[in-house]
Write an enzyme that holds these catalytic residues in place. Structure first.
Site, PDB file in Angstrom:
ATOM      1  CG  ASP A  51      -0.356  -0.111   2.517  1.00  0.00           C
ATOM      2  OD1 ASP A  51       0.884  -0.203   2.590  1.00  0.00           O
ATOM      3  OD2 ASP A  51      -1.097  -0.086   3.526  1.00  0.00           O
ATOM      4  CB  SER A  52       4.593   1.728  -0.088  1.00  0.00           C
ATOM      5  OG  SER A  52       4.829   0.552  -0.824  1.00  0.00           O
ATOM      6  CG  ASP A  90       0.400  -4.097   2.077  1.00  0.00           C
ATOM      7  OD1 ASP A  90       0.548  -5.014   2.903  1.00  0.00           O
ATOM      8  OD2 ASP A  90       1.241  -3.198   1.902  1.00  0.00           O
ATOM      9  CE  LYS A 120       3.185  -6.100   3.787  1.00  0.00           C
ATOM     10  NZ  LYS A 120       2.713  -4.918   4.564  1.00  0.00           N
ATOM     11  CD  GLU A 122       0.304  -1.653   7.960  1.00  0.00           C
ATOM     12  OE1 GLU A 122      -0.065  -0.853   8.833  1.00  0.00           O
ATOM     13  OE2 GLU A 122       0.856  -1.282   6.895  1.00  0.00           O
ATOM     14  CD  GLU A 189       7.706  -0.351   7.698  1.00  0.00           C
ATOM     15  OE1 GLU A 189       6.730  -1.053   7.354  1.00  0.00           O
ATOM     16  OE2 GLU A 189       7.917   0.790   7.253  1.00  0.00           O
TER      17      GLU A 189
HETATM   18  O1  KIV Z   1       3.535  -1.133   1.649  1.00  0.00           O
HETATM   19  C1  KIV Z   1       4.710  -1.514   1.685  1.00  0.00           C
HETATM   20  O2  KIV Z   1       5.520  -1.236   0.793  1.00  0.00           O
HETATM   21  C2  KIV Z   1       5.148  -2.318   2.823  1.00  0.00           C
HETATM   22  C3  KIV Z   1       6.606  -2.524   2.979  1.00  0.00           C
HETATM   23  C4  KIV Z   1       7.236  -1.311   3.541  1.00  0.00           C
HETATM   24  C5  KIV Z   1       6.907  -3.724   3.791  1.00  0.00           C
HETATM   25  O3  KIV Z   1       4.339  -2.744   3.590  1.00  0.00           O
END
Ligand code: KIV
Length: 271
Positions: A51-52, A90, A120, A122, A189
C-alpha cells in the site's frame, strides 16, 4: 501474461523451506507491469504489492488513502507480469479493521480479481479475528508488525518501534500469535536488529525485515526507494542501488532539449 502462464516456482511452502535451509528471501515492492517484469527477471523471490503505492505512485503523505479497488488494479498489473515470484498484496487501511467479515470479503476480492497468491495485513492481537477468518477461507496471510504505517496517526512518527521492553514484549507475543494462527510469514518494520533476530530465531515461519537488521530470514525494500527515484527519503535502513532520479531527469532533459532544438526526430526517425 495470463496467470495460467505463471510457473509459480515460489509458494508459501517454498518460503518456509527457504528459512529451514537458511536461504535468504529477497522481496521488493511493485505496483505496475513494467517494473514487476524487471524485478522478476532479476530473480526476486517475492513481490509485494504494497500500500506504499499510495506514497510512491499517488503522492499521498501516508498509506491511508489508497482504496481496495486501487490495490486490486495494481495487483492485477503485477500478476500479469510475473512468472516465478509469489505475489503478496496489502489489504489497505479500512478494508479489514472494521470486522472479520469485511476482512475476508476484502481478501477474497483481492484473490479473485487479481489472482495474486496471498495478502498482507498489519497488526497483531487486535486483528487476529480477521486473520483467522481470512485463513479459514483458504487465503494465505502474511503479518506485519513493528512500524505499521497504517497506524501512523496513532504512533505520531515514523521513528523506530519497540525500543522499550513493553512494546518489544507485545511484538514478540503478536508474532507468536500470528504464527499459531497459520500465517506463512511476517514483515517486521523498523525495529532494533536484536529484536528482529530474536523473533526470527523463535519462529518457524520466515521473518522479512525492513529496517529489522541482518539476522532475519529475508529483506524487503520499496523499489522506488532502493532505485533512488526519491532523493528526499533516506532512512538509515535504506541502501540505494541506483540514482534513477538523476538518470531519468537527465534523459527527460535531453529529450526536451532535442525537441526544442529541432534535433528530434532525425531523418532516420521519420517515415
Ligand atoms: O507497503 C509496503 O511497501 C510495505 C513494505 C514497507 C513492507 O508494507
Amino acid at each position: 501474461m495470463s496467470s495460467e502462464g505463471r510457473s509459480k516456482v515460489i509458494t508459501t511452502q517454498r518460503l518456509i523451506e527457504m528459512k529451514q535451509h537458511g536461504e535468504k528471501i529477497a522481496m521488493l515492492t511493485a505496483y505496475d507491469y513494467t517494473m514487476a517484469r524487471i524485478i522478476d527477471d532479476a530473480g526476486i523471490d517475492a513481490v509485494l504489492v504494497g500500500d506504499s503505492a499510495a506514497n510512491v505512485m499517488a503522492g499521498h503523505e501516508s498509506t491511508l488513502p489508497i482504496t481496495l479497488d486501487q490495490m486490486i488494479y495494481h495487483a492485477q498489473s503485477v500478476v500479469r507480469a510475473v512468472k516465478n515470484p509469489i505475489v503478496i498484496v496489502d489489504l489497505p487501511f479500512g478494508s479489514y479493521q472494521g470486522n472479520s467479515k469485511e476482512a475476508v470479503y476484502s481478501a477474497i476480492r483481492i484473490m479473485k480479481e487479481s489472482e495474486a497468491d496471498a495478502v498482507k495485513i498489519e497488526g497483531g492481537k487486535e486483528i487476529i479475528e480477521s486473520v483467522n477468518r481470512i485463513l479459514s477461507a483458504g487465503i494465505p496471510v502474511m503479518g506485519h508488525l513493528g512500524l505499521t504505517p497504517q497506524s501512523i496517526h496513532k504512533f505520531g512518527t515514523y521513528s523506530v518501534r519497540a525500543k522499550e521492553e513493553a512494546e518489544a514484549q507485545k511484538l514478540i507475543e503478536d508474532a507468536h500469535l500470528l504464527e499459531e494462527a497459520g500465517c506463512f510469514g511476517i514483515v517486521l518494520e523498523k525495529i532494533p536488529a536484536k529484536l528482529g533476530a530474536q523473533v526470527a530465531q523463535e519462529l518457524k515461519i520466515p521473518i522479512i525485515g525492513i529496517g529489522a537488521g541482518n539476522s532475519v530470514d529475508g529483506q524487503v525494500l520499496v523499489s522506488h526507494d532502493m532505485l533512488g527515484l526519491n532523493n528526499e527519503f533516506s532512512p538509515r535502513f535504506l541502501r540505494r542501488y541506483g540514482n534513477m532520479y538523476e538518470n531519468m531527469k537527465e534523459a527527460f532533459s535531453r529529450y526536451v532539449n532535442d525537441v526544442k532544438n529541432g534535433d528530434f526526430p532525425s531523418d532516420k526517425e521519420q517515415y
